[in-house]
Design a protein around this motif. Structure first.
Motif, PDB file in Angstrom:
ATOM      1  N   UNK A  72       0.775  -1.235   0.000  1.00 13.54           N
ATOM      2  CA  UNK A  72       0.000   0.000   0.000  1.00 13.54           C
ATOM      3  C   UNK A  72       0.801   1.276   0.000  1.00 13.54           C
ATOM      4  N   UNK A  73       2.137   1.186   0.108  1.00 15.66           N
ATOM      5  CA  UNK A  73       2.934   2.414   0.133  1.00 15.66           C
ATOM      6  C   UNK A  73       3.085   3.040  -1.249  1.00 15.66           C
ATOM      7  N   UNK A  74       2.863   2.253  -2.297  1.00 13.17           N
ATOM      8  CA  UNK A  74       2.828   2.767  -3.666  1.00 13.17           C
ATOM      9  C   UNK A  74       1.462   2.438  -4.246  1.00 13.17           C
ATOM     10  N   UNK A  75       0.811   3.424  -4.808  1.00 10.77           N
ATOM     11  CA  UNK A  75      -0.494   3.227  -5.436  1.00 10.77           C
ATOM     12  C   UNK A  75      -0.326   3.453  -6.930  1.00 10.77           C
ATOM     13  N   UNK A  76      -0.806   2.499  -7.722  1.00 11.70           N
ATOM     14  CA  UNK A  76      -0.677   2.618  -9.173  1.00 11.70           C
ATOM     15  C   UNK A  76      -2.030   2.388  -9.829  1.00 11.70           C
ATOM     16  N   UNK A  77      -2.168   2.887 -11.033  1.00 12.41           N
ATOM     17  CA  UNK A  77      -3.377   2.679 -11.808  1.00 12.41           C
ATOM     18  C   UNK A  77      -3.295   1.379 -12.584  1.00 12.41           C
ATOM     19  N   UNK A  78      -4.369   0.995 -13.266  1.00 14.65           N
ATOM     20  CA  UNK A  78      -4.351  -0.224 -14.077  1.00 14.65           C
ATOM     21  C   UNK A  78      -3.295  -0.195 -15.180  1.00 14.65           C
ATOM     22  N   UNK A  79      -2.860   0.998 -15.564  1.00 17.39           N
ATOM     23  CA  UNK A  79      -1.791   1.113 -16.560  1.00 17.39           C
ATOM     24  C   UNK A  79      -0.410   1.045 -15.919  1.00 17.39           C
ATOM     25  N   UNK A  80      -0.362   0.801 -14.599  1.00 22.97           N
ATOM     26  CA  UNK A  80       0.846   0.723 -13.776  1.00 22.97           C
ATOM     27  C   UNK A  80       1.510   2.081 -13.550  1.00 22.97           C
ATOM     28  N   UNK A  81       0.869   3.143 -13.997  1.00 22.23           N
ATOM     29  CA  UNK A  81       1.377   4.483 -13.705  1.00 22.23           C
ATOM     30  C   UNK A  81       1.277   4.760 -12.216  1.00 22.23           C
ATOM     31  N   UNK A  82       2.316   5.391 -11.651  1.00 23.72           N
ATOM     32  CA  UNK A  82       2.358   5.643 -10.216  1.00 23.72           C
ATOM     33  C   UNK A  82       1.469   6.836  -9.864  1.00 23.72           C
ATOM     34  N   UNK A  83       0.509   6.609  -8.979  1.00 20.82           N
ATOM     35  CA  UNK A  83      -0.387   7.667  -8.516  1.00 20.82           C
ATOM     36  C   UNK A  83       0.147   8.323  -7.250  1.00 20.82           C
ATOM     37  N   UNK A  84       0.794   7.537  -6.408  1.00 19.37           N
ATOM     38  CA  UNK A  84       1.441   8.064  -5.208  1.00 19.37           C
ATOM     39  C   UNK A  84       2.495   7.062  -4.752  1.00 19.37           C
TER      40      UNK A  84
END
Length: 271
Positions: A72-84
């Motif tokens: 949970x320390x890295x959040x990514x979208x379905x495209x694997x782009x980093x959101x946070x």
């Protein structure tokens, strides 16, 4: 066990929960996720895996919501782009790697989007290759990576010894990092103040879904924080007793379609 009044979001752990021991999605698991979508219930995953290790799930399960990587320390979208993204403080990272070295166990460092290790023939490397569907980067010196590490893993075939190291390292690091085993043989060190529970709560706020309408599934100690952030916590049958005790319900094990059973019986059956 109390039944929730309408689950709107399901968040599942991956290894030991959603996939089998051989790291496969079963037809029943795929069908269960599809049934959630048909019922208008959101689904996503929270895992100790890096973003690249979640890629194979996106197409297979048609995932559309943000995913929690590195516990949970890295959040990514379905495209694997980093959101946070939150990183381990350098001093804590160095202390963790030093402890692993002193204990004579292998250390892996996930940094800059890649998986780094010293010995490509060490225990569990081939398993992690199959899990992530990615190759490690071999380096003689992990030290330069510790300024920007997202996760550090201590790896050992001696599960009891790794459990003892977990306790000792958690005491050493205190609030400077989170220390939990994601499997009996993997001891994860991740950024402080971040866990799967935080990911679940943040996602619920983003989607406007209250905690009591969120269900979570998991099998390991790093899933307990996620249980506490949900209205319905389901432990796998293969989970340790302490993890099962932290849940509202227990389903079958991950090699017997326990995930699919839980979705059909406890989530869809309660809607």
């Amino acid at each position: 066990m109390r039944k929730p009044a309408g689950i709107a979001l399901v968040v599942s752990d991956v290894d030991g929960t959603l996939v089998t021991t051989d790291k496969n999605l079963t037809p029943a698991a795929i069908a269960a996720v599809r049934r959630l979508g048909e019922a208008g219930i959101g689904f996503t995953v929270a895992s100790s895996r890096p973003p690249v290790g979640l890629a194979s799930l996106v197409d297979a399960l048609d995932l559309r919501l943000p995913m929690g990587a590195f516990n949970g320390s890295t959040v990514c979208g379905p495209d694997l782009g980093i959101l946070s993204e939150v990183l381990i403080p350098e001093a804590a990272a160095r202390a963790a790697v030093a402890r692993f070295a002193a204990e004579g166990i292998d250390a892996w460092v996930f940094a800059g989007g890649a998986w780094h290790l010293r010995d490509p023939k060490a225990p569990y490397v081939d398993l992690e290759r199959r899990t992530l569907r990615a190759e490690p980067k071999v380096t003689a010196d992990l030290a330069p990576l510790l300024t920007h590490a997202a996760k550090i893993v201590g790896v050992s075939r001696d599960h009891d010894r790794l459990a003892a190291i977990e306790t000792a390292l958690a005491g050493d690091l205190g609030t400077r990092a989170a220390v939990h085993r994601s499997q009996a043989y993997y001891l994860d060190v991740t950024p402080p103040g971040t866990d799967k529970g935080g990911f679940v709560r943040d996602l619920g706020r983003r989607l406007g879904i209250p905690i009591e309408r969120i269900a979570t599934l998991g099998d390991a100690g790093n899933d307990v924080a996620m249980f506490r952030a949900s209205g319905l916590a389901i432990a796998m049958g293969n989970a340790d007793p302490t993890v099962r005790e932290a849940a509202h319900a227990v389903t079958g094990d991950n090699d017997s379609d326990g995930f699919a059973q839980a979705i059909e019986r406890l989530v869809l059956g309660a809607v």
